[in-house]
Design an enzyme around this catalytic site. Sequence first.
Site, short mmCIF file in Angstrom:
data_model
loop_
_atom_site.label_atom_id
_atom_site.label_comp_id
_atom_site.label_asym_id
_atom_site.label_seq_id
_atom_site.Cartn_x
_atom_site.Cartn_y
_atom_site.Cartn_z
N GLN A 46 -25.31 -19.24 14.02
CA GLN A 46 -26.49 -18.82 14.79
C GLN A 46 -26.72 -17.31 14.71
OE1 GLN A 46 -28.84 -20.77 15.83
NE2 GLN A 46 -27.61 -22.43 14.99
N SER A 47 -26.32 -16.72 13.61
CA SER A 47 -26.51 -15.28 13.42
C SER A 47 -27.99 -14.91 13.34
CB SER A 47 -25.81 -14.83 12.14
OG SER A 47 -26.23 -13.55 11.74
N ASN A 48 -28.41 -14.05 14.26
CA ASN A 48 -29.78 -13.50 14.18
C ASN A 48 -29.93 -12.63 12.95
OD1 ASN A 48 -30.83 -14.55 16.73
ND2 ASN A 48 -29.35 -13.17 17.69
#
Length: 336
Positions: A73-75
Amino acid sequence: MIAPPARLELALAPTPILKLDRLSRRLGVEVHVKRDDLTGLLESGNKIRKLEFLVGEALQQGADTLITCGTPQSNGCRAVAAVAARLGLRAVLAIRGARPTVSDGNLLLGRLLGADTRYYPELEREGAPGGADVVVETLAAEVRARGGRPYVIPESGAGELGALGYVECAVELSEQIHHGAPRFDAVVITAGSGGSHAGLLMGKQLAGLPGEIVGVPVTAPGERVREAIVRTVSAAIQRFAFAIEVPKAIHLLDGFQGAGAESATDAELGILVELAREEGLLLDPVYTAKGFRGLVETLLRDPKALGQRVCFIHTGGLFSLFPFKDRLRQRLDREQ
């Protein structure tokens, strides 16, 4: 001295500053939000400000492929994929962990945007020995072997070059205050790698931004974040010859890391729901909900702790909400 690369204009800026009226009345403190979640849609959040400088350098070097690493879920990974698609570049994402059975949130968007997404279960534990540096360099060698020109973007855009994005944010905020925005006693930001916090501290000195810069560590222990901020500011002074000093004191609201990266406690989901209903403002469970919880709990204990007027910089991350949809639905269903 090495001059910073030309800055690309990728973010929608300046971002607006909004007062949270009902929350302010409840806490007895003026709470405002600088909406860096509105820097774009697919590019939303703090990472795009960092990428204005990192991708600027990549283009100066003639790169045709952007490589970075991050959690599912890395922005940062999602923003790199979005910028690559926007500029006609390739993106390669090294994801910490095994391939999930279902892609959701940022991971789904990265794939939708055409990023070459690779999975590395051995990197699931952040800081695993040998880890991400070896993986991204191997990917870069693979790109070169095909005749491509890779540029490796540090995880989360960390480091002195990415931090320039929040030097620019500090300049922007200072100009907004000069043109009538409130003068804040404290500017609060969620701290992951500490790069955005470091940029604000540098911008405070360079642009005369009033108020104290306060970080809320949400993944690493406070002391580790503090050390990273000092390293980043020191490296920027050396690289860009900034006429500033490394801050002797770095103000952190520690103890709000919760269950760590990629996780959220019931308390963090609770403040997310509460703010959505009270102010119509969405946080993400993994980063900004933890940071905002740190701010609110600090002010509930002592309304004078950060002065009378506080600005929280909302660093985006909305797409990370969707992997928590089942827990959120269960919470909402219990209310009926």
